[in-house]
Design a protein around this motif. Structure first.
Motif, PDB file in Angstrom:
ATOM      1  N   ILE A 341      -9.068   0.916   5.780  1.00 16.98           N
ATOM      2  CA  ILE A 341      -8.961   0.119   4.544  1.00 16.98           C
ATOM      3  C   ILE A 341      -8.943   1.052   3.329  1.00 16.98           C
ATOM      4  N   GLN A 345      -5.973   1.391   0.518  1.00 12.89           N
ATOM      5  CA  GLN A 345      -6.331   1.149  -0.885  1.00 12.89           C
ATOM      6  C   GLN A 345      -5.938   2.315  -1.786  1.00 12.89           C
ATOM      7  N   GLU A 366      -9.827  -7.993   9.052  1.00 13.46           N
ATOM      8  CA  GLU A 366     -10.192  -7.594   7.690  1.00 13.46           C
ATOM      9  C   GLU A 366      -9.315  -6.438   7.202  1.00 13.46           C
ATOM     10  N   GLN A 369      -5.885  -7.887   6.342  1.00  9.98           N
ATOM     11  CA  GLN A 369      -5.964  -8.645   5.092  1.00  9.98           C
ATOM     12  C   GLN A 369      -6.042  -7.719   3.874  1.00  9.98           C
ATOM     13  N   ALA A 370      -6.571  -6.499   4.066  1.00  5.18           N
ATOM     14  CA  ALA A 370      -6.671  -5.532   2.964  1.00  5.18           C
ATOM     15  C   ALA A 370      -5.330  -4.884   2.625  1.00  5.18           C
ATOM     16  N   PHE A 371      -4.278  -5.194   3.406  1.00  4.40           N
ATOM     17  CA  PHE A 371      -2.950  -4.641   3.088  1.00  4.40           C
ATOM     18  C   PHE A 371      -2.518  -5.108   1.694  1.00  4.40           C
ATOM     19  N   ASP A 372      -2.914  -6.328   1.331  1.00  6.74           N
ATOM     20  CA  ASP A 372      -2.765  -6.823  -0.033  1.00  6.74           C
ATOM     21  C   ASP A 372      -1.348  -6.655  -0.592  1.00  6.74           C
ATOM     22  N   GLY A 373      -0.344  -6.898   0.264  1.00  6.08           N
ATOM     23  CA  GLY A 373       1.042  -6.821  -0.176  1.00  6.08           C
ATOM     24  C   GLY A 373       1.630  -5.429  -0.209  1.00  6.08           C
ATOM     25  N   LYS A 374       0.794  -4.389   0.065  1.00  2.68           N
ATOM     26  CA  LYS A 374       1.298  -3.008   0.006  1.00  2.68           C
ATOM     27  C   LYS A 374       2.095  -2.612   1.246  1.00  2.68           C
TER      28      LYS A 374
END
Length: 452
Positions: A341, A345, A366, A369-374
């Motif tokens: 993660i 980030q 989790e 989900q932390a890819f956050d569109g990247k």
């Protein structure tokens, strides 16, 4: 314990086992090195040990020779060997003391130990603290899980030496008297549950870094980690917290980009823009190292100069090169979801990501989900690829493909990446099964990228 003429079994033939066996030979012990893998080269192991120390070592492979039990004075465990194996239980039942390689080194070594553990950030923090202490104390050694066995430097240590030690949960399982002057637990998230079986056992192993400390010693803890904050209520040592989220009445914290160390007075350490390390997780690593060094009495000017010079460690969000507008990063040390993660980030552009490897019983939702569109594409490889794919489907991420080999995974990334993108190796899994360790995996990635 005096080791001369005592029969000692070293369990495990990895780098720590070989180093421990060599040290015991130098101490005059009768050494038997045992490994359950009967496919290993016994003659080669024997030659390796005897090349480091005068004397003769016996190497036993395969089934454990139970007849040895009545002859042994001590067993020294390598960190990679589980402590709940039937043969280890037999030794325990026979009343034989069971130490780890770290305990052996601590008993025989000199100087003060500054020890660091945690799920993530250990290597960066250890390397940085090692650099600080080398600028303060000539006789400084950086050892432990960072890749240099503590036992390999014992004979060089002096009363004024400083030993900076990265400690894994595996190493902490087998300590008894080990007591650092300053310890740190950076964070605790699920990891190595295939070895520890429960989260409670994993936390206990980490917490044990401070179990022998007194109020004369210091324990540095992460205030923003619920587990480590609670540990601070129970340790006997003087506690110093660090925080990236709030001001502290006492400790070290991040305030509007400034790292502030506060005890009797408020001291500005530096602004994060003066550091070469990027990302909040790295600012936490810096704060932990600064707190440890300051607690040991290192002058702030030495600390300040070193942290500004420090460029990071290999295999941790390491920039490899840019080719055709695509930036390639090696984060092979991202061996669990929480570490991975941090890797994603740190990316500031669309990213093609390589994930997968050995299964440590981790959960991956989790992380995804932390890819956050990247992450524009996730390329999966290794034993966990199906498990990760199922986790991705559950959280609605479908931009993934499978690869049958590491080389194919890199090829798929190269094909998918466009100018302005990043390709990131941050697998969220261990490397075992495909590579010997995360270093070999990272080196292979860099080799493939540098051949483009």
């Amino acid at each position: 314990m005096k080791f001369k003429d005592k029969k000692v079994l070293v369990f495990g033939s990895g780098i720590s086992g070989v180093s421990a066996a060599a040290l015991l030979l130098q101490e005059g012990a009768e050494v038997v090195l045992y490994d359950g893998n009967d496919r290993l080269d016994a003659a080669g192991i024997k030659e390796q040990i005897e090349g480091q120390a005068k004397g003769s070592v016996s190497v036993v492979l395969g089934a454990f020779p139970e007849a040895l039990l009545s002859e042994l004075s001590l067993v020294v465990m390598s960190p990679g060997v589980p402590t709940d194996l039937p043969s280890v239980n037999q030794m325990r039942d026979a009343g034989i003391p069971i130490w780890g390689e770290i305990e052996l080194a601590y008993v025989l070594g000199k100087g003060d130990v500054l020890a660091i553990t945690g799920t993530n950030g250990k290597t960066t923090t250890t390397a940085l603290l090692g650099a600080i202490m080398k600028n303060f104390r000539e006789s400084t050694f950086v050892v432990g899980n960072i890749g240099n066995p503590y036992t390999s430097v014992v004979r060089e240590t002096k009363d004024d030496s400083v030993i900076v030690a990265e400690m894994s949960s595996f190493q902490l399982e087998t300590i008894h008297t080990f007591c650092p002057k300053v310890s740190a637990i950076l964070n605790i998230t699920p990891d190595h549950l295939n070895r520890h079986h429960t989260m409670e056992a994993y936390i206990k192993a980490k917490e044990d870094i401070a179990k022998n400390q007194t109020k004369e010693d210091t324990c540095v803890l992460n205030y923003e980690d619920e587990v480590t904050r609670k540990i601070g209520e129970n340790v006997k040592a003087n506690v110093l917290y660090f925080s990236s989220q709030r001001k502290l009445d006492r400790g070290i914290y991040l305030d509007d980009g400034n790292i502030i160390f506060r005890q009797d007075e408020e001291i500005l350490v530096c602004n994060v823009n003066e550091l070469k390390l990027l990302g909040t997780h790295n600012y936490e690593n810096v704060m932990a190292a600064v707190a440890m060094a300051a607690a040991y009495g290192t002058p702030m000017e030495v600390i300040r100069r070193t942290i500004k010079e420090f460029a990071g460690v290999e295999h941790r969000i390491e920039f490899v090169r840019e080719k055709d507008g695509v930036a390639y990063y090696n984060d092979s040390k991202g061996t669990n979801p929480d570490a991975a993660i941090k890797g994603i980030q740190a990316m500031n552009r669309p990213t093609v990501l390589i994930g997968g490897g050995y299964d440590k019983d981790s959960e991956y939702e989790e992380w995804i989900q932390a890819f956050d569109g990247k992450v524009k594409l996730l390329v999966l490889v290794g034993a966990t690829k199906e498990k990760i794919a199922e986790a991705a489907e559950r959280v609605g991420f479908v931009s993934y493909v499978m690869a049958d080999s590491f080389e194919e995974a890199v090829e798929k990334c190269i094909e998918a990446a466009e100018p302005g993108d990043a390709v990131l190796l941050s697998p969220a899994c261990a490397s075992w099964g495909m590579f010997k360790n995360y270093e070999e995996r990272g080196d292979k990635f860099k080799e493939l990228v540098n051949c483009l």
